[in-house]
Scaffold this active site. Sequence first.
Site, PDB file in Angstrom:
ATOM      1  N   SER A   1      35.678 -21.388 -13.277  1.00 15.12           N
ATOM      2  CA  SER A   1      35.327 -22.827 -12.895  1.00 15.12           C
ATOM      3  C   SER A   1      34.221 -22.730 -12.014  1.00 15.12           C
ATOM      4  CB  SER A   1      36.553 -23.469 -12.527  1.00 15.12           C
ATOM      5  OG  SER A   1      36.119 -24.900 -12.825  1.00 15.12           O
TER       6      SER A   1
ATOM      7  N   ASP B   1      38.356 -23.857 -19.447  1.00 18.82           N
ATOM      8  CA  ASP B   1      38.295 -23.393 -18.208  1.00 18.82           C
ATOM      9  C   ASP B   1      39.261 -22.210 -17.990  1.00 18.82           C
ATOM     10  OD1 ASP B   1      38.905 -23.649 -15.231  1.00 18.82           O
ATOM     11  OD2 ASP B   1      37.699 -25.234 -15.487  1.00 18.82           O
TER      12      ASP B   1
END
Length: 689
Positions: A66, A206
């Site tokens: 991320s 993610d």
Amino acid sequence: MSTPGSPQWTARAVVALLTGLLATTPLRAQEGLVLGGGGARGLAHGGVVVGLERLGRDPDIVAGASMGAIIGALYSAGYEPTEIWRIVVDENWPELFTPIPLFVGPDRDARYPVLRVALEGADRGWGLIPDARINRRLTQLLFEAQARTRGDFDRLPRRFRAVAADLATGGLVAPAEGDLARAVRASMAVPGVFAPVAWEGRLLVDGGVRNYLPVTVARELGAESVIAVDVIRPPALEDVDPIATAIRGLRLILLNALPPGSEPDTLILPAITPGFSEALFPRDPRPLLEKGLVATLETLGPAGASPPRARTLPPAPASLGELRIESAEPALERLARDAFRDVVGRPFDAAAVLAAVDRLYATGLFTGVWPAVEPDTGGGAPALRVRLEAEPRVALGGAVGYDNDRGFRGWGALRGRIAAAGRPAELRFEASGDALDRWAALSTRLVPLRGPAWSAGAFARERDVRLFRDDELLDEELHVARLGGWIGAEALRLSPDRAAAATLRVARVDVEGGEEGWAWGPMLRFGETESLARVVGAAPRVEAEASFGAFEHRRARAVGSVDAVVGGAWLAAVADLTLVGGDPTLDELPALGDDGLMPGLRRGRLRGRTRAVAGGDVAFAIPLEALARFRLRAGGVADGVEVPTGSDAWLVGAELGVIWSTAFGPISVAVGGNTRGDWRLDLNLGPIF
């Protein structure tokens, strides 16, 4: 048999010497750096890499998830730590997650479609937050590194992996090659918030879904010691109120989901306030950077014996060969081929590639434009592959808002994309409305291969002009209706967004009370668009229009703003001047109360042929991720077309308010007053239009 001095003997001697050195001199242990996920909290990673440099630490392997993947990719791609710090500070993070504006309506206003629904053709899914700007920015930062390494992440100055998760299975995915920017984008695709990324037949989201602190990935790459930075691990239990408990519970879920072997040799825990949200990106990230820096210096101890060694990227390709476009729509492919035609068959120029990327984003037709240089094949110039991710073929976009002066407001545009003579075009139905201004339009927009887009449409509009007696708002209003059409050209340039529109309009005008007739004429507008994330000043722009026929008039407006950041404060000086001549309808005259120009006044209050306003703003951060803003304005209106003079023509007003910036527009509450004795408590939710 070779003899001393012969080439064979010399070669064998060199091999024996190197073998002996390798056997007696231990290789330097590979050190890994793992930067965990954490959204806005992950901006602290920028301070961590500065701390590593100060201490002489020099990781060979970097793995990130991320936000950790973004900072890790910059670090691995050869950006100096101080440069990464500067990038984090200079980036306008709230604006990075806003959509690209659309030109809508008979005035061709540039508005931000913060609410969007894909009705057809969203092949890779859809997210609540638009991703075109973050996609563009990642490409700007990482394309050259991808081009120099030909997409081999092991050839970066530091070996790198961005961790993502397979949306179908939840399995870990850590690409070792391909488009570096897209790999990072996949790692930050928070499910539901950002659209997934299509990668080799899979949809990736993610990396935190599977492993937000990918220590195991760094060890699999050969890291013998690992430094990990965790920005979301909960500290000792303190607050147990409902919100704090919920946030802690979510973070513990991520922590407990880490796979076996996730314990690093050294763990850095920046002391970020537990209540600081992963989702709210600050305008001033320096406190987060400082926390990352301090935690690194305190955790790793004294500086190393030697500074980090120089790490450089491989040389750039001499030139680019074949251009390969990946697109499901021939019209969009044709548009992209024209945009990139000047970058192939010529000396490599990363800036020219990025300029072509910007031209495509500015059309408003794309959510992703991903250029990547392919691996060398047989000594020829490598190919440039461009992957296009288009806006849905049919989509609804718009925005809603509320303020306690006009009430609820909203606008929307139903867009359908077609091909016209091999070129992309849009058909639209657009509408907008609030208590004072309502319109609807049918239009078409053609995007040529070069130059501005062309639009034409028909519209119906009704405006209500507020009437005042002294300081009292009367119950009745004056209604002005228009029915007509337009044809014009429009262009957009990104970051900062600069829009230009030139149109020719014709309409049948009906003013309540008997006046009616035809009016026609040109309108020109150019300058910056009013950003959703702006809190001080105003977007610099110039507007001009002329009308002929039954309601002949001329109008010109110039708005200027000089903005600056001093310490922890945002400052701006503002000037706004509007001049109107001829015989306009009443709704064409500017009012001092419009657009919040004068604190304490309602929209439509104090109209005149000339309106002049000047003043200044100052804003600074306060708790709860908000900004406090103070505005001071001096201005006035006059009947004649000249700058008003004399104390009776002028007002001075001041306003104090609090603003929260969100991806769906600002939320603000303010109280303001002026020297006439007027004062108001103003509440606004959502974009202002």
